[in-house]
Design a protein around this motif. Structure first.
Motif, PDB file in Angstrom:
ATOM      1  N   MET A 215       0.845  -1.189   0.000  1.00 38.51           N
ATOM      2  CA  MET A 215       0.000   0.000   0.000  1.00 38.51           C
ATOM      3  C   MET A 215       0.885   1.245   0.000  1.00 38.51           C
ATOM      4  O   MET A 215       1.867   1.325   0.719  1.00 38.51           O
ATOM      5  N   SER A 216       0.507   2.196  -0.812  1.00 37.64           N
ATOM      6  CA  SER A 216       1.254   3.440  -0.945  1.00 37.64           C
ATOM      7  C   SER A 216       1.211   4.242   0.357  1.00 37.64           C
ATOM      8  O   SER A 216       0.173   4.348   0.999  1.00 37.64           O
ATOM      9  N   TYR A 217       2.354   4.808   0.716  1.00 42.08           N
ATOM     10  CA  TYR A 217       2.437   5.633   1.920  1.00 42.08           C
ATOM     11  C   TYR A 217       1.568   6.877   1.780  1.00 42.08           C
ATOM     12  O   TYR A 217       0.923   7.308   2.729  1.00 42.08           O
ATOM     13  N   ASP A 218       1.534   7.460   0.567  1.00 40.59           N
ATOM     14  CA  ASP A 218       0.783   8.694   0.346  1.00 40.59           C
ATOM     15  C   ASP A 218       0.592   8.893  -1.155  1.00 40.59           C
ATOM     16  O   ASP A 218       1.228   8.227  -1.967  1.00 40.59           O
ATOM     17  N   GLU A 219      -0.296   9.805  -1.513  1.00 41.47           N
ATOM     18  CA  GLU A 219      -0.459  10.248  -2.893  1.00 41.47           C
ATOM     19  C   GLU A 219       0.006  11.693  -2.959  1.00 41.47           C
ATOM     20  O   GLU A 219      -0.410  12.515  -2.141  1.00 41.47           O
ATOM     21  N   VAL A 220       0.874  11.992  -3.921  1.00 43.18           N
ATOM     22  CA  VAL A 220       1.475  13.319  -4.018  1.00 43.18           C
ATOM     23  C   VAL A 220       1.340  13.826  -5.448  1.00 43.18           C
ATOM     24  O   VAL A 220       1.674  13.109  -6.397  1.00 43.18           O
ATOM     25  N   GLU A 221       0.867  15.051  -5.602  1.00 40.10           N
ATOM     26  CA  GLU A 221       0.781  15.689  -6.916  1.00 40.10           C
ATOM     27  C   GLU A 221       2.200  15.989  -7.410  1.00 40.10           C
ATOM     28  O   GLU A 221       3.057  16.415  -6.631  1.00 40.10           O
ATOM     29  N   ILE A 222       2.448  15.777  -8.698  1.00 41.23           N
ATOM     30  CA  ILE A 222       3.770  16.036  -9.269  1.00 41.23           C
ATOM     31  C   ILE A 222       4.191  17.488  -9.040  1.00 41.23           C
ATOM     32  O   ILE A 222       5.358  17.787  -8.840  1.00 41.23           O
ATOM     33  N   GLU A 223       3.208  18.398  -9.014  1.00 41.67           N
ATOM     34  CA  GLU A 223       3.525  19.820  -8.779  1.00 41.67           C
ATOM     35  C   GLU A 223       4.101  20.065  -7.391  1.00 41.67           C
ATOM     36  O   GLU A 223       4.739  21.092  -7.164  1.00 41.67           O
ATOM     37  N   ASP A 224       3.883  19.137  -6.463  1.00 38.76           N
ATOM     38  CA  ASP A 224       4.420  19.281  -5.108  1.00 38.76           C
ATOM     39  C   ASP A 224       5.809  18.659  -4.968  1.00 38.76           C
ATOM     40  O   ASP A 224       6.425  18.759  -3.908  1.00 38.76           O
ATOM     41  N   MET A 225       6.281  18.032  -6.036  1.00 41.27           N
ATOM     42  CA  MET A 225       7.611  17.428  -6.025  1.00 41.27           C
ATOM     43  C   MET A 225       8.633  18.419  -6.562  1.00 41.27           C
ATOM     44  O   MET A 225       8.273  19.410  -7.202  1.00 41.27           O
ATOM     45  N   THR A 226       9.897  18.144  -6.307  1.00 41.47           N
ATOM     46  CA  THR A 226      10.989  19.018  -6.719  1.00 41.47           C
ATOM     47  C   THR A 226      11.917  18.274  -7.662  1.00 41.47           C
ATOM     48  O   THR A 226      12.253  17.115  -7.413  1.00 41.47           O
ATOM     49  N   TRP A 227      12.336  18.931  -8.765  1.00 40.11           N
ATOM     50  CA  TRP A 227      13.301  18.335  -9.676  1.00 40.11           C
ATOM     51  C   TRP A 227      14.683  18.452  -9.045  1.00 40.11           C
ATOM     52  O   TRP A 227      15.104  19.530  -8.639  1.00 40.11           O
ATOM     53  N   ASN A 228      15.383  17.341  -8.946  1.00 42.55           N
ATOM     54  CA  ASN A 228      16.738  17.318  -8.395  1.00 42.55           C
ATOM     55  C   ASN A 228      17.695  17.051  -9.554  1.00 42.55           C
ATOM     56  O   ASN A 228      17.720  15.947 -10.094  1.00 42.55           O
ATOM     57  N   GLU A 229      18.438  18.065  -9.928  1.00 43.11           N
ATOM     58  CA  GLU A 229      19.355  17.977 -11.068  1.00 43.11           C
ATOM     59  C   GLU A 229      20.408  16.897 -10.850  1.00 43.11           C
ATOM     60  O   GLU A 229      20.729  16.134 -11.762  1.00 43.11           O
ATOM     61  N   LYS A 230      20.931  16.817  -9.648  1.00 49.11           N
ATOM     62  CA  LYS A 230      21.974  15.837  -9.338  1.00 49.11           C
ATOM     63  C   LYS A 230      21.463  14.397  -9.498  1.00 49.11           C
ATOM     64  O   LYS A 230      22.137  13.545 -10.069  1.00 49.11           O
ATOM     65  N   LEU A 231      20.262  14.135  -9.007  1.00 43.68           N
ATOM     66  CA  LEU A 231      19.678  12.795  -9.098  1.00 43.68           C
ATOM     67  C   LEU A 231      18.985  12.541 -10.431  1.00 43.68           C
ATOM     68  O   LEU A 231      18.660  11.409 -10.757  1.00 43.68           O
ATOM     69  N   GLN A 232      18.723  13.627 -11.190  1.00 39.92           N
ATOM     70  CA  GLN A 232      17.966  13.542 -12.442  1.00 39.92           C
ATOM     71  C   GLN A 232      16.612  12.872 -12.186  1.00 39.92           C
ATOM     72  O   GLN A 232      16.193  11.958 -12.902  1.00 39.92           O
ATOM     73  N   ALA A 233      15.947  13.355 -11.121  1.00 37.26           N
ATOM     74  CA  ALA A 233      14.658  12.776 -10.719  1.00 37.26           C
ATOM     75  C   ALA A 233      13.834  13.820  -9.981  1.00 37.26           C
ATOM     76  O   ALA A 233      14.370  14.756  -9.392  1.00 37.26           O
ATOM     77  N   TYR A 234      12.513  13.623 -10.015  1.00 35.35           N
ATOM     78  CA  TYR A 234      11.625  14.400  -9.162  1.00 35.35           C
ATOM     79  C   TYR A 234      11.674  13.755  -7.787  1.00 35.35           C
ATOM     80  O   TYR A 234      11.696  12.517  -7.662  1.00 35.35           O
ATOM     81  N   THR A 235      11.723  14.575  -6.746  1.00 36.53           N
ATOM     82  CA  THR A 235      11.867  14.059  -5.392  1.00 36.53           C
ATOM     83  C   THR A 235      10.823  14.644  -4.455  1.00 36.53           C
ATOM     84  O   THR A 235      10.237  15.698  -4.731  1.00 36.53           O
TER      85      THR A 235
END
Length: 89
Positions: free
Chosen positions: A1-21
């Motif tokens: 079961m998912s811990y939470d549901e998060v809108e992509i707009e609430d995530m942050t792009w991390n250049e170093k990881l090349q991922a939304y976090t």
């Protein structure tokens, strides 16, 4: 079961990881890459624990998306605002 549901707009792009976090309660970051988003993936996993979140986004917005610019820690692109129609008399 998912811990939470998060809108992509609430995530942050991390250049170093090349991922939304997004912050994980364990102190690390949930991560989902642009390639995963393009493939329709909606689960962002934490590399340090067993938790994961469901990312809410429109896959069509990411089919041909490029990594965000503007340095690290950029917010995900928000949908274009809808302007109200104005009647001209």
């Amino acid at each position: 079961m998912s811990y939470d549901e998060v809108e992509i707009e609430d995530m942050t792009w991390n250049e170093k990881l090349q991922a939304y976090t997004y912050p994980c309660p364990c102190g690390d970051l949930f991560q989902i890459t642009l390639e995963e988003l393009r493939a329709g993936e909606e689960i962002a996993r934490c590399p340090s624990c067993s938790l994961y979140i469901t990312v809410i986004y429109d896959p069509e917005d990411y089919e041909n998306a490029e990594p965000p610019t503007g340095g690290s820690d950029s917010k995900a692109p928000a949908a274009a605002p809808q302007l109200p129609e104005v009647e001209v008399h």
